[in-house]
Design a protein around this motif. Structure first.
Motif, PDB file in Angstrom:
ATOM      1  N   LEU A  76       0.826  -1.544   0.199  1.00 11.77           N
ATOM      2  CA  LEU A  76      -0.195   0.230  -0.126  1.00 11.77           C
ATOM      3  C   LEU A  76       0.977   1.078   0.106  1.00 11.77           C
ATOM      4  O   LEU A  76       2.018   1.313   0.905  1.00 11.77           O
ATOM      5  CB  LEU A  76      -0.876  -0.465   1.368  1.00 11.77           C
ATOM      6  N   ASP A  77       0.984   2.021  -0.643  1.00 10.95           N
ATOM      7  CA  ASP A  77       1.529   3.262  -1.375  1.00 10.95           C
ATOM      8  C   ASP A  77       0.419   4.153  -0.931  1.00 10.95           C
ATOM      9  O   ASP A  77      -0.247   4.461  -1.894  1.00 10.95           O
ATOM     10  CB  ASP A  77       2.105   3.718  -2.323  1.00 10.95           C
ATOM     11  N   ILE A  78       1.061   5.541  -0.187  1.00 13.35           N
ATOM     12  CA  ILE A  78      -0.347   6.739  -0.053  1.00 13.35           C
ATOM     13  C   ILE A  78       0.783   7.542   0.228  1.00 13.35           C
ATOM     14  O   ILE A  78       1.675   8.335   0.187  1.00 13.35           O
ATOM     15  CB  ILE A  78      -0.404   7.250   1.758  1.00 13.35           C
ATOM     16  N   TYR A  79      -0.518   8.790  -0.583  1.00 12.29           N
ATOM     17  CA  TYR A  79       0.103   9.565  -1.667  1.00 12.29           C
ATOM     18  C   TYR A  79      -0.435  11.203  -1.250  1.00 12.29           C
ATOM     19  O   TYR A  79      -1.589  10.874  -0.751  1.00 12.29           O
ATOM     20  CB  TYR A  79       0.251   9.908  -3.218  1.00 12.29           C
ATOM     21  N   LYS A  80       0.439  12.692  -0.335  1.00 13.72           N
ATOM     22  CA  LYS A  80      -0.456  13.292   0.220  1.00 13.72           C
ATOM     23  C   LYS A  80       0.332  14.078  -1.274  1.00 13.72           C
ATOM     24  O   LYS A  80       1.632  14.870  -1.008  1.00 13.72           O
ATOM     25  CB  LYS A  80      -0.260  13.940   0.772  1.00 13.72           C
ATOM     26  N   LYS A  81      -0.667  15.320  -1.972  1.00 13.64           N
ATOM     27  CA  LYS A  81      -0.211  16.171  -3.428  1.00 13.64           C
ATOM     28  C   LYS A  81       1.054  15.414  -3.501  1.00 13.64           C
ATOM     29  O   LYS A  81       2.055  16.564  -4.052  1.00 13.64           O
ATOM     30  CB  LYS A  81       0.393  17.526  -1.935  1.00 13.64           C
ATOM     31  N   ASN A  82       0.552  14.099  -4.562  1.00 11.55           N
ATOM     32  CA  ASN A  82       1.441  13.668  -5.743  1.00 11.55           C
ATOM     33  C   ASN A  82       2.785  13.531  -4.537  1.00 11.55           C
ATOM     34  O   ASN A  82       3.967  12.573  -5.348  1.00 11.55           O
ATOM     35  CB  ASN A  82       1.886  14.015  -6.260  1.00 11.55           C
ATOM     36  N   LYS A  83       3.225  13.021  -3.788  1.00  7.78           N
ATOM     37  CA  LYS A  83       3.971  12.957  -3.007  1.00  7.78           C
ATOM     38  C   LYS A  83       3.987  11.807  -1.755  1.00  7.78           C
ATOM     39  O   LYS A  83       3.381  11.479  -0.721  1.00  7.78           O
ATOM     40  CB  LYS A  83       4.744  14.357  -2.173  1.00  7.78           C
ATOM     41  N   LYS A  84       4.498  10.686  -2.028  1.00 11.44           N
ATOM     42  CA  LYS A  84       4.993   9.551  -1.233  1.00 11.44           C
ATOM     43  C   LYS A  84       4.764   9.514  -0.137  1.00 11.44           C
ATOM     44  O   LYS A  84       6.152   9.672   0.538  1.00 11.44           O
ATOM     45  CB  LYS A  84       5.367   8.134  -2.067  1.00 11.44           C
ATOM     46  N   ILE A  85       4.004   9.093   1.174  1.00  6.41           N
ATOM     47  CA  ILE A  85       4.422   9.630   2.355  1.00  6.41           C
ATOM     48  C   ILE A  85       4.666   7.730   3.009  1.00  6.41           C
ATOM     49  O   ILE A  85       4.803   8.025   4.217  1.00  6.41           O
ATOM     50  CB  ILE A  85       2.945  10.806   2.751  1.00  6.41           C
ATOM     51  N   LYS A  86       3.838   7.205   2.716  1.00  7.61           N
ATOM     52  CA  LYS A  86       3.745   6.075   3.944  1.00  7.61           C
ATOM     53  C   LYS A  86       3.291   5.245   3.071  1.00  7.61           C
ATOM     54  O   LYS A  86       2.803   4.253   2.062  1.00  7.61           O
ATOM     55  CB  LYS A  86       3.074   5.874   4.873  1.00  7.61           C
ATOM     56  N   THR A  87       4.669   3.246   2.802  1.00  8.73           N
ATOM     57  CA  THR A  87       4.265   2.944   2.393  1.00  8.73           C
ATOM     58  C   THR A  87       4.380   1.315   3.779  1.00  8.73           C
ATOM     59  O   THR A  87       4.682   1.392   4.724  1.00  8.73           O
ATOM     60  CB  THR A  87       5.626   2.089   1.466  1.00  8.73           C
ATOM     61  N   ILE A  88       3.077   0.375   3.455  1.00  8.43           N
ATOM     62  CA  ILE A  88       2.550  -0.829   4.610  1.00  8.43           C
ATOM     63  C   ILE A  88       2.694  -1.863   3.797  1.00  8.43           C
ATOM     64  O   ILE A  88       1.949  -1.940   2.397  1.00  8.43           O
ATOM     65  CB  ILE A  88       1.623   0.099   5.114  1.00  8.43           C
ATOM     66  N   TYR A  89       3.003  -2.792   4.308  1.00  5.94           N
ATOM     67  CA  TYR A  89       2.899  -3.694   3.579  1.00  5.94           C
ATOM     68  C   TYR A  89       1.488  -4.627   4.640  1.00  5.94           C
ATOM     69  O   TYR A  89       2.281  -5.458   5.885  1.00  5.94           O
ATOM     70  CB  TYR A  89       3.674  -4.943   3.796  1.00  5.94           C
ATOM     71  N   ILE A  90       0.512  -5.292   3.625  1.00  3.07           N
ATOM     72  CA  ILE A  90      -0.844  -6.271   4.888  1.00  3.07           C
ATOM     73  C   ILE A  90      -0.117  -7.319   4.211  1.00  3.07           C
ATOM     74  O   ILE A  90      -0.356  -7.361   2.866  1.00  3.07           O
ATOM     75  CB  ILE A  90      -1.587  -4.601   4.253  1.00  3.07           C
ATOM     76  N   ALA A  91      -0.444  -7.822   5.090  1.00  2.00           N
ATOM     77  CA  ALA A  91      -0.688  -9.873   4.767  1.00  2.00           C
ATOM     78  C   ALA A  91      -2.227 -10.220   5.891  1.00  2.00           C
ATOM     79  O   ALA A  91      -3.079  -9.310   5.396  1.00  2.00           O
ATOM     80  CB  ALA A  91       0.745 -10.664   5.539  1.00  2.00           C
ATOM     81  N   GLY A  92      -2.202 -11.231   5.193  1.00  2.00           N
ATOM     82  CA  GLY A  92      -3.290 -11.787   6.367  1.00  2.00           C
ATOM     83  C   GLY A  92      -3.773 -12.027   7.781  1.00  2.00           C
ATOM     84  O   GLY A  92      -3.298 -10.742   8.243  1.00  2.00           O
ATOM     85  N   GLU A  93      -5.281 -12.801   7.878  1.00  2.00           N
ATOM     86  CA  GLU A  93      -5.770 -12.025   8.816  1.00  2.00           C
ATOM     87  C   GLU A  93      -4.993 -13.266  10.386  1.00  2.00           C
ATOM     88  O   GLU A  93      -4.271 -13.872   9.647  1.00  2.00           O
ATOM     89  CB  GLU A  93      -7.152 -12.121   8.859  1.00  2.00           C
ATOM     90  N   THR A  94      -4.734 -12.636  11.303  1.00  2.00           N
ATOM     91  CA  THR A  94      -4.607 -13.522  12.647  1.00  2.00           C
ATOM     92  C   THR A  94      -5.210 -14.474  12.260  1.00  2.00           C
ATOM     93  O   THR A  94      -6.813 -14.399  12.448  1.00  2.00           O
ATOM     94  CB  THR A  94      -4.217 -12.304  13.968  1.00  2.00           C
ATOM     95  N   PRO A  95      -5.225 -15.292  13.702  1.00  2.00           N
ATOM     96  CA  PRO A  95      -5.484 -16.593  13.988  1.00  2.00           C
ATOM     97  C   PRO A  95      -7.283 -16.242  14.277  1.00  2.00           C
ATOM     98  O   PRO A  95      -8.186 -17.445  13.730  1.00  2.00           O
ATOM     99  CB  PRO A  95      -5.462 -17.838  14.515  1.00  2.00           C
ATOM    100  N   ASP A  96      -7.443 -15.652  14.885  1.00  2.00           N
ATOM    101  CA  ASP A  96      -8.892 -14.964  15.421  1.00  2.00           C
ATOM    102  C   ASP A  96      -9.408 -14.677  15.271  1.00  2.00           C
ATOM    103  O   ASP A  96     -11.036 -13.786  15.287  1.00  2.00           O
ATOM    104  CB  ASP A  96      -8.761 -14.775  16.859  1.00  2.00           C
ATOM    105  N   GLN A  97      -9.138 -13.723  13.478  1.00  2.00           N
ATOM    106  CA  GLN A  97      -9.652 -13.140  12.401  1.00  2.00           C
ATOM    107  C   GLN A  97     -10.026 -11.647  13.402  1.00  2.00           C
ATOM    108  O   GLN A  97     -11.226 -11.242  12.627  1.00  2.00           O
ATOM    109  CB  GLN A  97     -10.575 -14.065  11.857  1.00  2.00           C
ATOM    110  N   LEU A  98      -9.077 -11.368  14.228  1.00  2.00           N
ATOM    111  CA  LEU A  98      -9.436 -10.092  14.745  1.00  2.00           C
ATOM    112  C   LEU A  98      -8.223  -9.554  14.558  1.00  2.00           C
ATOM    113  O   LEU A  98      -8.429  -7.840  15.323  1.00  2.00           O
ATOM    114  CB  LEU A  98     -10.308 -10.344  16.175  1.00  2.00           C
ATOM    115  N   GLY A  99      -7.638  -9.605  14.023  1.00  2.00           N
ATOM    116  CA  GLY A  99      -6.497  -7.970  13.825  1.00  2.00           C
ATOM    117  C   GLY A  99      -5.407  -9.077  12.490  1.00  2.00           C
ATOM    118  O   GLY A  99      -5.908  -9.770  11.344  1.00  2.00           O
TER     119      GLY A  99
END
Length: 301
Positions: A113-136
């Motif tokens: 996930l790349d997030i941009y403000k005013k066309n400038k990248k401010i943050k990159t986050i890598y997202i995987a699957g859910e936890t075994p209890d599916q609450l995170g």
């Protein structure tokens, strides 16, 4: 006494150094744990990409968010994504014993996930699957040392599904997205009907139920090559012309509706190389006309 004073100064200096080191360490840790973006009104671009080489771009336009530069995006899902980005936070660190497996899993299965403000990248986050209890959900900020379990306080569920890279999911379900100038309905007996201006305005309020793609049990090419029962020729105010082919659909429950030749609730609509599933009731205002109703739903006579 003098030696005692020197010892006191040394201890004081050591304490100050320790406090400073802890402060710097904590500041750096907080920075790498800060998943949320508070002011999402300034976010103007989001890019999602996964390991299956699926990639899409969501851009803020003057009136709508745009998917991959050309398609109007589903505003409900955009709002949900921005809300998620704004409210998500760490639920808990990952247990040390489980950390190697989670890191290994994230290396092979993640959405970037790349997030941009005013066309400038401010943050990159890598997202995987859910936890075994599916609450995170397992997430990791680019440059961080380790991933964390992330959630939204008050929401019981995982967040990974909100970052899908499937283009069809992000499309606006509005069937007609442009301002329409003129509409001609061609019937299957070579007759044509021109819609009034009041009915033309209602076309922009028509939504499909879903977008359809081919799979082992369903072939889009077969469907789109069927003869439509109605064809709508749309002339837009920007000078473009679109064609919507309305195609009959077979009943889903053949045992219950074995005396019905066609599905009486939904039909296929094909436009711009996209196959949609649409409910007849979306066109209720057109079917109020006896002449059109006999073509839309001949079984209602």
């Amino acid at each position: 006494m003098k030696n005692l004073y020197i010892y006191f100064i040394i201890i004081l200096v050591l304490i100050l150094l320790l406090i400073t080191a802890n402060y710097n360490s904590s500041s750096q840790r907080i920075d790498k744990r800060d998943f949320a973006v508070e002011d999402t009104l300034l976010v103007n671009k989001i890019i999602l990409e996964n390991r299956n080489l699926e990639k899409l771009k969501l851009s803020r336009g003057e009136k709508n968010w745009i998917l991959n530069d050309t398609i109007i995006a589903n505003q409900y899902l955009i709002n949900l994504l921005l809300k998620t980005i704004k409210e998500m936070q760490i639920k808990n660190p990952i247990a040390r014993a489980a950390l190697p497996n989670i890191i290994k899993r994230m290396a092979t299965q993640n959405t970037k996930l790349d997030i941009y403000k005013k066309n400038k990248k401010i943050k990159t986050i890598y997202i995987a699957g859910e936890t075994p209890d599916q609450l995170g959900t397992y997430m990791m900020i680019e440059g961080a040392k380790e991933p964390y379990v992330v959630h939204i306080p008050g929401f019981n569920g995982y967040l990974s599904s909100r970052f899908s890279c499937k283009e069809n999911i992000w499309k606006s379900k509005r069937v007609f997205n442009k301002l329409i100038k003129k509409t001609t309905i061609k019937l299957n007996d070579n007759k044509s009907i021109h819609l009034s201006q009041s009915n033309i305005l209602k076309l922009n309020k028509i939504y499909c139920e879903s977008f359809l793609t081919s799979n082992k049990n369903f072939n889009v090419e077969v469907i789109k090559n069927r003869t439509p029962f109605i064809t709508m020729i749309i002339e837009n105010k920007d000078g473009t012309t679109e064609q919507l082919n309305c195609i009959r659909k077979k009943p889903v429950n053949k045992d219950k509706y074995n005396h019905h030749k066609y599905d009486r609730e939904r039909f296929y609509a094909f436009k711009n190389n996209t196959l949609m599933l649409v409910q007849y009731k979306q066109f209720n205002y057109l079917m109020n006309s006896d002449s059109l109703n006999s073509y839309f739903m001949p079984w209602s006579k």
